[in-house]
Design an enzyme around this catalytic site. Sequence first.
Site, PDB file in Angstrom:
ATOM      1  N   HIS A  96      32.374  18.608  35.892  1.00 23.62           N
ATOM      2  CA  HIS A  96      31.799  19.823  35.315  1.00 23.62           C
ATOM      3  C   HIS A  96      32.366  20.126  33.931  1.00 23.62           C
ATOM      4  CE1 HIS A  96      31.148  20.568  39.647  1.00 23.62           C
ATOM      5  NE2 HIS A  96      32.452  20.443  39.783  1.00 23.62           N
TER       6      HIS A  96
ATOM      7  N   ALA B 297      36.900  21.447  36.049  1.00 22.43           N
ATOM      8  CA  ALA B 297      35.912  22.030  35.145  1.00 22.43           C
ATOM      9  C   ALA B 297      36.583  22.604  33.900  1.00 22.43           C
ATOM     10  CB  ALA B 297      35.131  23.118  35.867  1.00 22.43           C
TER      11      ALA B 297
ATOM     12  N   SER C 137      41.347  23.079  36.400  1.00 24.05           N
ATOM     13  CA  SER C 137      40.284  23.597  35.541  1.00 24.05           C
ATOM     14  C   SER C 137      40.829  24.334  34.323  1.00 24.05           C
ATOM     15  CB  SER C 137      39.392  24.550  36.340  1.00 24.05           C
ATOM     16  OG  SER C 137      38.770  23.879  37.405  1.00 24.05           O
TER      17      SER C 137
ATOM     18  N   THR D 180      -6.281  -7.545  -2.262  1.00 22.14           N
ATOM     19  CA  THR D 180      -5.512  -8.433  -1.388  1.00 22.14           C
ATOM     20  C   THR D 180      -5.333  -9.819  -1.995  1.00 22.14           C
ATOM     21  OG1 THR D 180      -7.582  -8.883  -0.208  1.00 22.14           O
ATOM     22  CG2 THR D 180      -6.099  -7.233   0.752  1.00 22.14           C
TER      23      THR D 180
ATOM     24  N   ASN E  34      41.744  15.735  20.900  1.00 22.35           N
ATOM     25  CA  ASN E  34      42.087  14.443  20.304  1.00 22.35           C
ATOM     26  C   ASN E  34      42.091  14.432  18.784  1.00 22.35           C
ATOM     27  OD1 ASN E  34      39.286  14.845  20.406  1.00 22.35           O
ATOM     28  ND2 ASN E  34      38.871  12.659  20.233  1.00 22.35           N
ATOM     29  N   TYR E  35      41.728  15.525  18.132  1.00 26.01           N
ATOM     30  CA  TYR E  35      41.496  15.495  16.686  1.00 26.01           C
ATOM     31  C   TYR E  35      42.194  16.678  16.030  1.00 26.01           C
ATOM     32  CZ  TYR E  35      38.721  15.197  12.347  1.00 26.01           C
ATOM     33  OH  TYR E  35      38.312  15.081  11.042  1.00 26.01           O
TER      34      TYR E  35
ATOM     35  N   GLY F 214       0.808  -1.218   0.000  1.00 26.50           N
ATOM     36  CA  GLY F 214       0.000   0.000   0.000  1.00 26.50           C
ATOM     37  C   GLY F 214       0.842   1.269   0.000  1.00 26.50           C
TER      38      GLY F 214
ATOM     39  N   TYR G  10      35.121  17.843  28.102  1.00 29.75           N
ATOM     40  CA  TYR G  10      35.097  16.888  26.998  1.00 29.75           C
ATOM     41  C   TYR G  10      36.277  15.938  27.137  1.00 29.75           C
ATOM     42  CZ  TYR G  10      35.632  14.602  22.555  1.00 29.75           C
ATOM     43  OH  TYR G  10      35.769  13.634  21.593  1.00 29.75           O
TER      44      TYR G  10
END
Length: 452
Positions: free
Chosen positions: A360, A377, A402, A79, A383-384, A11, A363
């Site tokens: 806090h 914090a 921090s 059907t 890393n890239y 359908g 990354y």
Amino acid sequence: MNFSAVILAAGKGTRMYSNKPKVLHTLAGKPMAKHVIDTCEGLGAQNIHLVYGHGGDQMKAELGEERVQWVLQAEQLGTGHAVNQAAPEFADDEKVLVLYGDVPLISAETVENLLDAQPTGGIALLTVVLDNPMGYGRIIRRNGPVIAIVEQKDATEEQKLIKEINTGVMVATGGDLKRWLAALKNENAQGEYYLTDIIAAAHDEGRAVEAVHPVSPIEVEGVNDRAQLARLERAYQAAQAQKLLEQGVMLRDPSRFDLRGTLQCGMDIEIDANVIIEGNVTLGDNVVIGAGCVLKDCEIDDNTVLRPYSVIEGATVGEECTVGPFTRLRPGAELCNDAHVGNFVEVKNVRLGEGSKANHLTYLGDAEIGKRVNVGAGVITCNYDGANKFKTIIGDDVFVGSDSQLIAPVTVANGATVGAGSTVTKDVNENELYISRAKERRIANWQRPTKK
């Protein structure tokens, strides 16, 4: 059980107002047709024939080209015509089960009951009694046995008063089904080849037709528009929530919980409102999940607390951990026992050691972090470089102040301290204090610029 299945899924689904085939719209995070396929596979179907008409490439990509035998219905002529496209593949002596890709909640128990009920040489038919049968084919009986099905548009006023309706789900033997399908005519109000006409053909041959009711009427409700899909979604989720409650899981608000996969639970689990479970999730004992959390393909061990609005995907969380609020654990994140990850912390492809904390605004990506580490914090593992990713290694008992940046590849050895605001570009030795800051400047009597 030796049977094959035919799933009708050709359908257009025009009332969905969508560019994709209707049966690919999801219920509990899975395409409707996949629910039906999974049910058939779970019961051991020898073959699954999926009859499609629109969006074939899209359907094959989403449902898996190898899982079913694909049967094209180039023109949608009813059907009966749809099932007949697959008929050349039926073995004469096998049971053939007819299902629908837009009826996703059909249960294995109901299908088993239907297969078991098929009389020798006859048909087992799934029917249900509705208070309002408008639009459905009516079941015609004579002194008890079913003798025919009459569609709404072809029914007399007397027949329209009948409340037992045809669901379209049935079982017949392959050889008989092929013969009855070949004899179908389209002499009706819609000019279509009705599958339902084989009931009268079977009766005329003296074959028995056995009617079976589903375990629950909601199982045979179909989807033609988004409102109906939303209704089935809520019914499905209510049933899943009830099962979890019966297993001892404390859902604080069962009406605001979504299970879109599988959930394995230990003892004394508490789940607050608006939690979504996707994929395969395992929870240990005494796990507490705060409001608004989303968990996908992850494992959470005993006595761990997930505070509100945390998102965890493809991660492993150990015992006695605290996560959140507003934490994101991405694939490859591993929190060892007693680790703490707090608000606005993102972790990907990182092993965070036992007793370590990042509480806090942090990354952490592509890192190996030891035991009892304190990550302050605003810390970032860089890393890239735009083309490649590199790893950060942090030993045991390290303190990272921090607002520090660790430029990978870099190692911070056991017991080292990184002063706040540092940019770490070279390895830090054991028990060493590393500070990297620009020299302060002070300008007395400084006047800020003013608008002219």
